[in-house]
Design a protein around this motif. Structure first.
Motif, mmCIF file in Angstrom:
data_model
loop_
_atom_site.group_PDB
_atom_site.id
_atom_site.type_symbol
_atom_site.label_atom_id
_atom_site.label_comp_id
_atom_site.label_asym_id
_atom_site.label_seq_id
_atom_site.Cartn_x
_atom_site.Cartn_y
_atom_site.Cartn_z
ATOM 1 N N GLN A 168 -16.036 -0.386 -8.091
ATOM 2 C CA GLN A 168 -15.402 -0.322 -6.778
ATOM 3 C C GLN A 168 -13.956 0.117 -6.930
ATOM 4 O O GLN A 168 -13.303 -0.197 -7.928
ATOM 5 N N ASP A 205 -10.362 -0.489 -5.746
ATOM 6 C CA ASP A 205 -9.616 -1.523 -5.016
ATOM 7 C C ASP A 205 -8.473 -0.925 -4.213
ATOM 8 O O ASP A 205 -8.269 0.300 -4.187
ATOM 9 N N SER A 206 -7.710 -1.772 -3.544
ATOM 10 C CA SER A 206 -6.631 -1.303 -2.664
ATOM 11 C C SER A 206 -5.536 -0.571 -3.427
ATOM 12 O O SER A 206 -4.796 0.235 -2.847
ATOM 13 N N ALA A 207 -5.436 -0.843 -4.731
ATOM 14 C CA ALA A 207 -4.419 -0.173 -5.551
ATOM 15 C C ALA A 207 -4.963 1.104 -6.195
ATOM 16 O O ALA A 207 -4.245 1.762 -6.942
ATOM 17 N N GLY A 208 -6.226 1.437 -5.931
ATOM 18 C CA GLY A 208 -6.805 2.649 -6.483
ATOM 19 C C GLY A 208 -7.340 2.494 -7.897
ATOM 20 O O GLY A 208 -7.569 3.484 -8.593
ATOM 21 N N PRO A 226 -4.190 4.641 -10.988
ATOM 22 C CA PRO A 226 -4.691 4.648 -9.604
ATOM 23 C C PRO A 226 -5.318 5.991 -9.225
ATOM 24 O O PRO A 226 -4.916 7.037 -9.725
ATOM 25 N N SER A 261 -7.310 8.359 -5.877
ATOM 26 C CA SER A 261 -7.607 8.511 -4.453
ATOM 27 C C SER A 261 -9.118 8.431 -4.290
ATOM 28 O O SER A 261 -9.873 8.397 -5.277
ATOM 29 N N SER A 262 -9.597 8.416 -3.082
ATOM 30 C CA SER A 262 -11.038 8.327 -2.831
ATOM 31 C C SER A 262 -11.775 9.610 -3.196
ATOM 32 O O SER A 262 -13.003 9.634 -3.220
#
Length: 247
Positions: free
Chosen positions: A118, A120-123, A142, A144-145
């Motif tokens: 997964q 996470d919010s921090a990439g 980190p 990006s999506s």
């Protein structure tokens, strides 16, 4: 007689251990990257049986051997490749060659073939438990999506090189269970050569359900046979004490 009870009892204990291993395999049949466990038996050394004339041990005639029991030697893992499910999710990864992903846990490095990661919010790429996926240059991220991972494990994001997945090879006899689909190693691990990764897919458990059911039937029959032997020997002991002893 007492040796017979011991032999039957160890057979029941070995069957119980095998039953627990089979049960664990069946429970994890839907766990991604789970490796089927294999329990191998070992027989204890056989004892030579001799016919003794009266109370004279000298000159006894050997009449054969008798087993002294059975035990589970060790638990190993099947290295058969599990089938792949295509998910098209960027964070899902599957190994199509031998090897393991490396994740960092509070207890140190652990190894897995469960590629359901997964972002996470921090990439950072993490397991469902929150452990970070490791690359050759440290944690992956980190990101990006829109990141991508090539077949050789190279991680790219927005056209820029980020890292490369760290994939290791571990001898089957060095694997130690460290979680549902996590393993540790009793030996130093080595980098995998020629490892292949498929992004957007997950490797399923390699447990063969039909094979497990057949094994369970065999284990149950072995347990019942040893149980019946104990009952028979107990009845014979009872007669020896309560009836023969009166004569």
């Amino acid at each position: 007689m007492i040796r017979g009870l011991y032999t039957s009892a160890t057979g029941m204990l070995a069957a119980q251990t095998q039953s627990e291993v089979i049960g664990d395999n069946v429970v994890n049949i839907k766990t991604a990257g789970f490796k089927e466990q294999l329990a191998s038996n070992i027989s204890f050394p056989a004892k030579l049986i001799q016919r003794i004339e009266g109370n004279q041990v000298s000159g006894a005639v050997a009449i054969g051997g008798m087993g002294t029991g059975l035990g589970v030697d060790r638990i190993s893992w099947s290295n058969v490749q599990g089938s792949l499910d295509v998910t098209d999710a960027n964070a899902d990864l599957a190994l199509t060659t031998p090897g393991y992903f490396v994740v960092q846990t509070p207890e140190g490095e652990r190894y897995t073939r469960n590629g359901h990661f997964q972002l996470d919010s921090a990439g950072m790429l993490r397991t469902a438990e929150g452990f970070t996926l490791q690359g050759e240059e440290g944690p992956i991220g980190p990101l990006s999506s829109e990141f991508s991972i090539s077949a050789d494990g190279t991680v790219m994001d927005q056209g820029q090189y980020v890292n490369r997945l760290r994939i290791v090879e571990i001898p089957e006899d060095a694997l130690q269970r460290a979680g549902q689909s996590l393993y540790s190693s009793a030996q130093p691990v080595q980098a995998s050569v020629g490892a292949q990764v498929r992004q957007g897919a997950i490797e399923n458990s390699n447990v063969d359900l039909s094979g497990q059911l057949v094994n369970m039937m065999s284990v149950m029959k072995a347990y019942e046979a040893n149980q019946k032997l104990i009952q028979t020997q107990d009845e014979m002991l009872a007669k020896a004490v309560n009836e023969v002893g009166k004569i």
